[in-house]
Design a protein around this motif. Structure first.
Motif, PDB file in Angstrom:
ATOM      1  N   MET A   1       0.849  -1.189   0.000  1.00  0.00           N
ATOM      2  CA  MET A   1       0.000   0.000   0.000  1.00  0.00           C
ATOM      3  C   MET A   1       0.887   1.243   0.000  1.00  0.00           C
ATOM      4  SD  MET A   1      -2.856   1.165   2.862  1.00  0.00           S
ATOM      5  CE  MET A   1      -3.807  -0.307   2.658  1.00  0.00           C
ATOM      6  N   ASP A   2       0.533   2.209  -0.811  1.00  0.00           N
ATOM      7  CA  ASP A   2       1.214   3.503  -0.878  1.00  0.00           C
ATOM      8  C   ASP A   2       1.316   4.068   0.542  1.00  0.00           C
ATOM      9  OD1 ASP A   2       1.633   6.281  -0.990  1.00  0.00           O
ATOM     10  OD2 ASP A   2       0.521   6.508  -2.854  1.00  0.00           O
ATOM     11  N   SER A   3       2.499   4.537   0.929  1.00  0.00           N
ATOM     12  CA  SER A   3       2.689   5.022   2.305  1.00  0.00           C
ATOM     13  C   SER A   3       1.778   6.206   2.614  1.00  0.00           C
ATOM     14  CB  SER A   3       4.142   5.389   2.556  1.00  0.00           C
ATOM     15  OG  SER A   3       4.490   6.536   1.822  1.00  0.00           O
ATOM     16  N   ARG A   4       1.440   7.006   1.597  1.00  0.00           N
ATOM     17  CA  ARG A   4       0.511   8.120   1.827  1.00  0.00           C
ATOM     18  C   ARG A   4      -0.888   7.601   2.131  1.00  0.00           C
ATOM     19  NH1 ARG A   4       0.599  13.353  -0.187  1.00  0.00           N
ATOM     20  NH2 ARG A   4      -1.374  12.924  -1.202  1.00  0.00           N
ATOM     21  N   ARG A   5      -1.217   6.411   1.631  1.00  0.00           N
ATOM     22  CA  ARG A   5      -2.570   5.890   1.783  1.00  0.00           C
ATOM     23  C   ARG A   5      -2.773   5.161   3.115  1.00  0.00           C
ATOM     24  NH1 ARG A   5      -6.100   2.294  -2.499  1.00  0.00           N
ATOM     25  NH2 ARG A   5      -7.437   1.435  -0.907  1.00  0.00           N
ATOM     26  N   ARG A   6      -1.721   4.898   3.826  1.00  0.00           N
ATOM     27  CA  ARG A   6      -1.883   4.222   5.119  1.00  0.00           C
ATOM     28  C   ARG A   6      -2.696   5.084   6.068  1.00  0.00           C
ATOM     29  NH1 ARG A   6       4.108   2.712   6.629  1.00  0.00           N
ATOM     30  NH2 ARG A   6       4.368   4.532   5.365  1.00  0.00           N
ATOM     31  N   PRO A   7      -3.508   4.458   6.921  1.00  0.00           N
ATOM     32  CA  PRO A   7      -4.252   5.223   7.931  1.00  0.00           C
ATOM     33  C   PRO A   7      -3.300   5.849   8.949  1.00  0.00           C
ATOM     34  CG  PRO A   7      -5.125   2.984   7.707  1.00  0.00           C
ATOM     35  CD  PRO A   7      -3.834   3.041   6.939  1.00  0.00           C
ATOM     36  N   PRO A   8      -3.810   6.749   9.780  1.00  0.00           N
ATOM     37  CA  PRO A   8      -2.983   7.332  10.846  1.00  0.00           C
ATOM     38  C   PRO A   8      -2.422   6.258  11.773  1.00  0.00           C
ATOM     39  CG  PRO A   8      -5.031   8.546  10.614  1.00  0.00           C
ATOM     40  CD  PRO A   8      -5.151   7.317   9.761  1.00  0.00           C
ATOM     41  N   VAL A   9      -1.365   6.624  12.454  1.00  0.00           N
ATOM     42  CA  VAL A   9      -0.745   5.747  13.443  1.00  0.00           C
ATOM     43  C   VAL A   9      -1.731   5.538  14.597  1.00  0.00           C
ATOM     44  CG1 VAL A   9       1.180   5.613  15.082  1.00  0.00           C
ATOM     45  CG2 VAL A   9       1.543   6.585  12.808  1.00  0.00           C
ATOM     46  N   ASP A  10      -1.761   4.325  15.121  1.00  0.00           N
ATOM     47  CA  ASP A  10      -2.629   4.028  16.263  1.00  0.00           C
ATOM     48  C   ASP A  10      -2.312   4.962  17.421  1.00  0.00           C
ATOM     49  OD1 ASP A  10      -3.417   1.927  14.661  1.00  0.00           O
ATOM     50  OD2 ASP A  10      -2.411   0.388  15.847  1.00  0.00           O
ATOM     51  N   TRP A  55     -17.988   6.255  -0.961  1.00  0.00           N
ATOM     52  CA  TRP A  55     -17.378   7.579  -1.105  1.00  0.00           C
ATOM     53  C   TRP A  55     -15.971   7.566  -0.511  1.00  0.00           C
ATOM     54  CZ3 TRP A  55     -17.298  11.419   3.147  1.00  0.00           C
ATOM     55  CH2 TRP A  55     -16.762  12.655   2.765  1.00  0.00           C
ATOM     56  N   ASN A  56     -15.840   6.992   0.678  1.00  0.00           N
ATOM     57  CA  ASN A  56     -14.520   6.934   1.322  1.00  0.00           C
ATOM     58  C   ASN A  56     -13.566   6.016   0.582  1.00  0.00           C
ATOM     59  OD1 ASN A  56     -14.283   8.644   3.829  1.00  0.00           O
ATOM     60  ND2 ASN A  56     -16.334   7.775   4.037  1.00  0.00           N
ATOM     61  N   GLU A  57     -14.038   4.888   0.060  1.00  0.00           N
ATOM     62  CA  GLU A  57     -13.175   4.015  -0.733  1.00  0.00           C
ATOM     63  C   GLU A  57     -12.637   4.771  -1.954  1.00  0.00           C
ATOM     64  OE1 GLU A  57     -14.912  -0.436   0.219  1.00  0.00           O
ATOM     65  OE2 GLU A  57     -15.968   0.772  -1.289  1.00  0.00           O
ATOM     66  N   GLY A  58     -13.480   5.596  -2.566  1.00  0.00           N
ATOM     67  CA  GLY A  58     -13.039   6.417  -3.692  1.00  0.00           C
ATOM     68  C   GLY A  58     -12.009   7.453  -3.264  1.00  0.00           C
ATOM     69  N   LEU A  59     -12.227   8.060  -2.100  1.00  0.00           N
ATOM     70  CA  LEU A  59     -11.258   9.030  -1.586  1.00  0.00           C
ATOM     71  C   LEU A  59      -9.898   8.371  -1.333  1.00  0.00           C
ATOM     72  CD1 LEU A  59     -13.393  11.125   0.941  1.00  0.00           C
ATOM     73  CD2 LEU A  59     -12.421  11.902  -1.235  1.00  0.00           C
ATOM     74  N   TYR A  60      -9.901   7.156  -0.772  1.00  0.00           N
ATOM     75  CA  TYR A  60      -8.627   6.469  -0.529  1.00  0.00           C
ATOM     76  C   TYR A  60      -7.865   6.319  -1.841  1.00  0.00           C
ATOM     77  CZ  TYR A  60     -11.116   4.750   3.701  1.00  0.00           C
ATOM     78  OH  TYR A  60     -11.844   4.637   4.855  1.00  0.00           O
ATOM     79  N   ARG A  61      -8.576   5.918  -2.906  1.00  0.00           N
ATOM     80  CA  ARG A  61      -7.926   5.712  -4.214  1.00  0.00           C
ATOM     81  C   ARG A  61      -7.451   7.035  -4.817  1.00  0.00           C
ATOM     82  NH1 ARG A  61     -12.252   2.239  -4.668  1.00  0.00           N
ATOM     83  NH2 ARG A  61     -13.435   3.726  -5.917  1.00  0.00           N
ATOM     84  N   ARG A  62      -8.317   8.060  -4.796  1.00  0.00           N
ATOM     85  CA  ARG A  62      -7.995   9.334  -5.465  1.00  0.00           C
ATOM     86  C   ARG A  62      -7.068  10.223  -4.648  1.00  0.00           C
ATOM     87  NH1 ARG A  62     -13.316   9.024  -6.024  1.00  0.00           N
ATOM     88  NH2 ARG A  62     -13.715  10.720  -4.563  1.00  0.00           N
ATOM     89  N   LEU A  67     -12.191   9.172   5.476  1.00  0.00           N
ATOM     90  CA  LEU A  67     -12.569   8.871   6.852  1.00  0.00           C
ATOM     91  C   LEU A  67     -12.231   7.404   7.107  1.00  0.00           C
ATOM     92  CD1 LEU A  67     -16.032  10.640   6.839  1.00  0.00           C
ATOM     93  CD2 LEU A  67     -14.047  11.355   8.161  1.00  0.00           C
ATOM     94  N   TRP A  68     -11.639   7.131   8.245  1.00  0.00           N
ATOM     95  CA  TRP A  68     -11.286   5.766   8.607  1.00  0.00           C
ATOM     96  C   TRP A  68     -12.184   5.286   9.735  1.00  0.00           C
ATOM     97  CZ3 TRP A  68      -7.293   9.485   8.021  1.00  0.00           C
ATOM     98  CH2 TRP A  68      -6.497   9.309   6.898  1.00  0.00           C
ATOM     99  N   VAL A  69     -12.400   3.984   9.787  1.00  0.00           N
ATOM    100  CA  VAL A  69     -13.082   3.372  10.923  1.00  0.00           C
ATOM    101  C   VAL A  69     -12.122   3.444  12.100  1.00  0.00           C
ATOM    102  CG1 VAL A  69     -13.869   1.153  11.858  1.00  0.00           C
ATOM    103  CG2 VAL A  69     -14.533   1.839   9.547  1.00  0.00           C
TER     104      VAL A  69
END
Length: 174
Positions: A1-10, A55-62, A67-69
């Motif tokens: 996964m692209d490092s920019r696309r990773r979610p925030p750190v726990d 919508w969020n899945e599209g944002l992750y790609r683009r 928004l993350w769970v």
């Protein structure tokens, strides 16, 4: 996964993950709750919750973010969602931090903890210079979250749908 696309750190109490259709039950309950959605025009139904996930899945790609769970780090229990979305206000697109926490878990600092992690993620990993929060004028709890993570009231305006909103903003520097 692209490092920019990773979610925030726990964080100390929370884990972030990309939203998927597997989260529909939790997201439909969250976005369908009249308490959680009291500052929105109305709660969302199950189909609208699925649209929210898509919508969020599209944002992750683009965009590489959305928004993350958010889940409890200790138990894995669903807490809500929090993240970053591009939002247009008064003709200008900025990155907004947004958050929803289950009604029974509100008032425990989860929104602030998650929003602070997203602010840091925006600054440190995504290189975002300006972060905003768009908040309903009567939503004092969300206004306090924005203030606690360093955003300051900038102006009152109207949303694209014509509703009054308060914009909180900060310039981020790494």
């Amino acid at each position: 996964m692209d490092s920019r696309r990773r979610p925030p750190v726990d964080t100390g109490r929370l884990v972030f993950a990309e939203m998927t259709a597997d989260d529909l039950g939790d997201m439909a309950a969250l976005l369908g709750d009249p308490v959680v959605m009291r500052y929105y025009p109305r709660p969302k139904d199950r189909a609208e919750a699925l649209d929210w996930i898509r919508w969020n899945e599209g944002l992750y790609r683009r965009e590489g973010f959305g928004l993350w769970v958010i889940r409890s780090r200790a138990t894995g229990e669903f807490v809500g969602d929090c993240g970053l979305t591009p939002q247009e206000v008064d003709g200008v697109v900025d990155v907004e931090v947004g958050y929803h926490v289950r009604a029974d878990l509100q008032g425990r600092g989860y929104a602030t903890e998650a929003a602070a992690a997203c602010r840091d993620h925006a600054r440190d990993r995504l290189g975002v210079d300006r972060l905003i929060a768009i908040v309903h004028p009567e939503n004092r709890p969300s206004q306090r979250v924005a203030e606690k993570i360093g955003l300051r009231f900038e102006r009152a305006t109207t949303s694209r749908s014509g509703d009054p909103v308060r914009v909180y903003a900060a310039h981020l520097s790494s």
